[in-house]
Design a protein around this motif. Structure first.
Motif, short mmCIF file in Angstrom:
data_model
loop_
_atom_site.label_atom_id
_atom_site.label_comp_id
_atom_site.label_asym_id
_atom_site.label_seq_id
_atom_site.Cartn_x
_atom_site.Cartn_y
_atom_site.Cartn_z
N LEU A 55 -49.79 50.87 44.72
CA LEU A 55 -48.59 51.54 44.52
C LEU A 55 -48.86 53.22 44.78
CD1 LEU A 55 -47.18 49.76 41.49
CD2 LEU A 55 -46.47 49.23 43.94
N THR B 128 -42.99 55.04 46.35
CA THR B 128 -41.90 55.55 45.65
C THR B 128 -41.95 56.75 45.98
OG1 THR B 128 -42.31 53.90 43.73
CG2 THR B 128 -40.88 55.85 43.50
N ILE C 2 -44.79 53.17 37.65
CA ILE C 2 -45.61 52.03 38.45
C ILE C 2 -46.91 51.59 37.68
CG2 ILE C 2 -44.85 53.30 40.62
CD1 ILE C 2 -47.63 54.53 40.64
N GLN D 154 -46.23 48.24 36.48
CA GLN D 154 -45.98 47.13 37.73
C GLN D 154 -47.49 46.60 38.06
OE1 GLN D 154 -43.07 46.64 39.91
NE2 GLN D 154 -42.04 47.64 38.23
#
Length: 507
Positions: free
Chosen positions: A291, A307, A324, A327
């Motif tokens: 991420l 993102t 994140i 996540q």
């Protein structure tokens, strides 16, 4: 499938011609056929292309021709090279741009053409902008500056890191060009008092381009900067970055760690993001959750969750990083560590088993350690989490066609630390390099791999001098790496001094 007579204008959009033969761009793109460069008339047929198009070409040409089947990737390259507008096409479009009916065209919807090169019938303003962007993409330009002054509108392009004026137009053209760009980027054309940011998605002969648009009010009108992001660069592998074997091995070893922080440092435009993306591609094997939080997301990578920072809604680097981490990531990339909060969260993330990649703006690799301490990261936490720091610069590569040998003058030799009279190369300029003397850029790197000794120095609050003395006992600094490129004839002494001036003078 018939090629109409009106589809074959004399200029712009018909590709290469041999003995009066040409294929309209729209026809070539749709049916997968294109003329190949050379003395013989040979048509490239894309894999999966419609072979019936060859019958129509035979009727249109009135003569036989050769056919060569090519892959889709190669066909896209042939199409791009054959139909890209050159600087003269942009200048011709600029000459036809004026006031009057063309202003009304700016109020229309976005252009229906989804490809830069399919623009033979567009308004002069659109043709001008498309020509400028197409020419820039063909030359590998990173930024286009459109600058209005009382005396005229100037277009400058950043090629190999250096700005160069490429076009000058009358001052009354500025509102037309700026408004058209704002329409293409879906910005508010009525608002001229505040800066705006947007993007334009384009293709150039099948190549995807992402153009970031930034406007800024100025005394003579709105300045516009277009940053061209070639999405093919997102696929650059780590091995082709040009890192020396020792630094490449250190970087590979660091990103192979299960957790910790890896930092890439250097000024804006030094290729930090490209290096991080190459590292992510190596890690992106489907077994990890990767991420990122970036400002902005420069390239889309399949298999990586990306993102974008949005300060207007409170999505800062720190807020995005917190989100994140919930996540279930294995690898986290932060576009930049620029404040204490982000630095602390990055350290905590690495302590809890995540591999964190990020950038900081410092002059050298050891300076990144000092910067993190300045952000109030505890030395013992930094010592236990930091795995490696890569510092990098980009220098212009000498044109291999026209470079010539000279003896280093005493002043330059002193800055580089070489003997006066040492044989080096200088830039000259020729048609191959557009008379600049340079063609492309080379990376200059230094790396600090955090070992037990450096960990102890960080924990004890050691200064940069002590850490550098240990880190570069058997490894080159940026200055040494740049000096080696000069002695190899790959760049000039001026380029080496430009990127390492502070360290060289201090030495």
């Amino acid at each position: 499938m018939r090629i109409a007579r009106g589809d074959q204008p004399a200029e712009g959009g018909v590709g290469p011609a041999a003995a009066g033969i040409a294929i309209p761009y729209a026809f070539a793109r749709r049916f997968g056929v294109a003329l190949m460069a050379g003395d013989d008339v040979t048509v490239a047929l894309r894999e999966g292309g419609d072979p019936r198009a060859l019958i129509e070409l035979r009727r249109s040409f009135g003569r036989p021709f050769g056919v060569e089947k090519v892959s889709a990737d190669r066909f896209d390259r042939i199409l791009s090279e054959a139909y890209a507008m050159d600087g003269q096409a942009a200048a011709d479009a600029a000459g036809s741009l004026g006031l009057g009916d063309e202003l009304a065209m700016l109020a229309t919807d976005l252009p229906t053409a989804d490809d830069l090169l399919d623009s033979a019938d567009d308004a002069p303003a659109i043709r001008l902008i498309n020509g400028i962007i197409a020419d820039a993409a063909r030359q590998g330009v990173s930024d286009i500056h459109i600058e209005p002054y009382e005396t005229g509108l100037i277009v400058r392009m950043r090629i190999d890191g250096v700005l160069r004026e490429t076009l000058r137009m009358p001052p009354h053209v500025a509102p037309v060009v700026v408004s058209r760009i704002k329409v293409m980027a879906r910005l508010d054309i009525a608002e001229r008092r505040v800066p705006q940011d947007g993007r334009i998605g384009l293709t150039l002969g099948g190549k995807l381009l992402d153009v970031r648009v930034s406007t800024l009010p100025s005394r003579a009108g709105e300045r516009v900067v277009l940053r061209i992001l070639d999405k093919e660069n997102a696929g650059i592998e780590l091995d082709v970055l040009g890192m020396p074997p020792a630094i490449l091995a250190a970087f590979r070893d660091a990103i192979g760690e299960p957790n910790g922080i890896i930092l890439v440092t250097g000024p804006t435009g030094s290729g930090k993001t490209t290096t991080l993306y190459a590292g992510l591609r190596l890690l992106n094997d489907g077994s990890r959750n990767i991420l990122t939080v970036e400002d902005p997301v420069e390239y889309a990578i399949e298999g990586v969750g990306q993102t974008q920072v949005n300060a207007k809604v409170g999505l800062t680097f720190a807020a995005g990083l917190r989100a994140i981490l919930r996540q279930d990531p294995d690898v986290v990339m932060i576009g930049e560590i620029r404040d204490r909060e982000t630095a602390e969260i990055a350290v905590q993330a690495s302590l809890t088993g995540h591999l964190v990649l990020s950038t900081v703006h410092t002059n050298d690799a050891v300076g990144a350690i000092t910067r993190m301490r300045d952000m109030k990261v505890e030395p013992f936490l930094l010592a236990s989490t930091l795995r490696a720091v890569i510092a990098q610069r980009l220098v212009r590569r000498l044109c291999p066609v026209c470079r010539h040998v000279v003896e280093a003058p005493a002043s330059i030799a002193a800055l580089l630390g070489i003997a006066p009279g040492t044989v080096i190369h200088e830039a000259k300029g020729c048609d191959a390099c557009s008379h600049t003397g340079y063609k492309g850029r080379i990376g200059v790197y230094e790396a600090v791999r955090i070992d037990d000794a450096i960990r102890g120095l960080i924990n004890a609050g050691g200064d940069e001098t002590a850490i550098s003395a240990h880190a570069f006992r058997n490894a080159p600094t940026l200055t040494a790496a740049a000096r080696a490129l000069v002695l190899e004839g790959r760049t000039t002494a001026e380029e080496a001094v430009r990127i390492t001036r502070r360290e060289a003078i201090d030495a």
